[in-house]
Enzyme design. Sequence first.
Site, PDB file in Angstrom:
ATOM      1  N   TYR A 122       0.869  -1.185   0.000  1.00  0.00           N
ATOM      2  CA  TYR A 122       0.000   0.000   0.000  1.00  0.00           C
ATOM      3  C   TYR A 122       0.900   1.228   0.000  1.00  0.00           C
ATOM      4  CZ  TYR A 122      -3.630   3.088   2.197  1.00  0.00           C
ATOM      5  OH  TYR A 122      -4.526   4.078   2.530  1.00  0.00           O
ATOM      6  N   LEU A 124       0.898   5.114   0.087  1.00  0.00           N
ATOM      7  CA  LEU A 124       0.256   6.413   0.309  1.00  0.00           C
ATOM      8  C   LEU A 124       1.289   7.431   0.792  1.00  0.00           C
ATOM      9  CD1 LEU A 124      -2.295   8.226   0.618  1.00  0.00           C
ATOM     10  CD2 LEU A 124      -2.594   7.246   2.907  1.00  0.00           C
ATOM     11  N   GLU A 126       4.532   9.634   1.667  1.00  0.00           N
ATOM     12  CA  GLU A 126       5.684  10.125   0.896  1.00  0.00           C
ATOM     13  C   GLU A 126       6.690  10.758   1.838  1.00  0.00           C
ATOM     14  OE1 GLU A 126       3.185  11.031  -3.225  1.00  0.00           O
ATOM     15  OE2 GLU A 126       4.360  12.649  -2.309  1.00  0.00           O
ATOM     16  N   PRO A 127       7.924  11.024   1.350  1.00  0.00           N
ATOM     17  CA  PRO A 127       8.924  11.633   2.239  1.00  0.00           C
ATOM     18  C   PRO A 127       8.435  12.938   2.869  1.00  0.00           C
ATOM     19  CG  PRO A 127       9.982  10.845   0.230  1.00  0.00           C
ATOM     20  CD  PRO A 127       8.505  10.668   0.033  1.00  0.00           C
ATOM     21  N   SER A 129       5.007  13.868   3.088  1.00  0.00           N
ATOM     22  CA  SER A 129       3.603  13.858   3.547  1.00  0.00           C
ATOM     23  C   SER A 129       3.282  12.559   4.261  1.00  0.00           C
ATOM     24  CB  SER A 129       2.633  14.076   2.375  1.00  0.00           C
ATOM     25  OG  SER A 129       2.760  13.068   1.400  1.00  0.00           O
ATOM     26  N   ARG A 241      -6.899   0.062  10.970  1.00  0.00           N
ATOM     27  CA  ARG A 241      -6.631   0.464  12.364  1.00  0.00           C
ATOM     28  C   ARG A 241      -7.024  -0.645  13.340  1.00  0.00           C
ATOM     29  NH1 ARG A 241      -8.550   6.489  10.652  1.00  0.00           N
ATOM     30  NH2 ARG A 241      -6.453   7.082   9.954  1.00  0.00           N
ATOM     31  N   ARG A 266      10.999 -18.723  38.008  1.00  0.00           N
ATOM     32  CA  ARG A 266      12.115 -17.917  38.512  1.00  0.00           C
ATOM     33  C   ARG A 266      12.033 -17.790  40.031  1.00  0.00           C
ATOM     34  NH1 ARG A 266      17.280 -16.216  37.727  1.00  0.00           N
ATOM     35  NH2 ARG A 266      17.611 -14.092  38.511  1.00  0.00           N
ATOM     36  N   GLU A 362      -0.843   3.556  10.255  1.00  0.00           N
ATOM     37  CA  GLU A 362      -2.302   3.527  10.066  1.00  0.00           C
ATOM     38  C   GLU A 362      -2.944   4.773  10.686  1.00  0.00           C
ATOM     39  OE1 GLU A 362      -3.627   1.360   8.176  1.00  0.00           O
ATOM     40  OE2 GLU A 362      -2.598  -0.558   8.364  1.00  0.00           O
ATOM     41  N   ARG A 374     -12.861  15.601  16.706  1.00  0.00           N
ATOM     42  CA  ARG A 374     -13.693  16.121  15.606  1.00  0.00           C
ATOM     43  C   ARG A 374     -15.117  15.544  15.704  1.00  0.00           C
ATOM     44  NH1 ARG A 374     -10.662  14.926  10.416  1.00  0.00           N
ATOM     45  NH2 ARG A 374      -9.246  16.613  11.013  1.00  0.00           N
TER      46      ARG A 374
END
Length: 381
Positions: A122, A124, A126-127, A129, A241, A266, A362, A374
């Site tokens: 996948y 999406l 970028e360096p 964004s 997600r 232990r 994600e 939001r």
Amino acid sequence: MDFALTEEQTAIFDMAHAFGQENIAPFARQWEADGTIPKELWPRIGELGFGGLYVSEETGGSALSRLDATLVFEALSMSCPSVAAFLSIHNMCAKMLDTFASDEMKSRIMPEVLSLNTVLSYCLTEPGSGSDAAALKTRAEKTNEGYTLNGNKAFISGGGYSDAYVCMVRTGEDGPKGISTVYVEDGTPGLSFGGQEIKMGWKSQPTSQVQFDDCKIPANNLVGEEGKGFRYAMMGLDGGRLNIASCSLGAAQAGLDMTLQYMSERKAFGKSIDQFQGLQFRLADMEIELQAARVFLRQAAWKLDKGAPDASKHCAMAKKFVTEAGSKIVDQCLQLHGGYGYLADYGIEKLVRDLRVHQILEGTNEIMRVIVARHLLAENH
């Protein structure tokens, strides 16, 4: 309201768990050292129907619910979160193709995708964004034959390893409305890859930049419609997600199981260390958080399956809560192993390293809070 898994769901979990314990767990450290996952593993996973977990039956997929899929990733990540998460990415791509690709494209590529003879990545990020994904710059210019791609993608799981890349590219104006989705096959002239990234965790997953230099693809490798690519990309993320949260959950459960076993063996000050009340309280706190995370995750998956209006909010909340709980739990597991937890032989330090990135990808956990806030504010108006 029924919190019990069905017999079928229990069987799905058990099948994935048994496969992982037999075919992944014994080799996970070696694959980490090699920096790759043997390609022959994937078709064997495909035989279980895990190459298209929630791809429709009519396309040839398993048509499982999102809740069913979380069980698969929880079970597989108990053997190795890196391998399980890589399968999650392939499934996100497969679902996008099943939902939005043309019938011609589906008949051409989906049989190999579902059998996992074609492993998908996948593309999406970028360096320049990451969280601001709609600012992507990779361009796809329309030509008589199709499209010519130019640009770079970053942090791509499977870069230089996968058989095809589902890529978000800019075909039009700035912003989300100018983005389309295209399918780029390995070996396409103009497609190349940066060096393998050296990472903190997920080391068995090859990760690199994906580069397009006048990379030409045919017109029929456009997925769906021009200008809808950003919507397609975002629609995959709610399920993604949940899946990544499931990988944290399964790994944390495995860590707690190993810690209980270690503490029963232990000895210190004349008794096994699971007999010290201070440490018992630490175990209890981990169990409480783990069980809370599991219920929260499965409720979010149920909401996504039901198409509830607040499903996206719940997926964001669960992703944030469960990935942070998972990391906290495996860190405590390491502490309770003492010095041995810091050694690779005990398998705990790998979990700490592997799970850390789940709070970043994600959608970062900061973006999860933005989504939740939001929704809250919108509900208040």
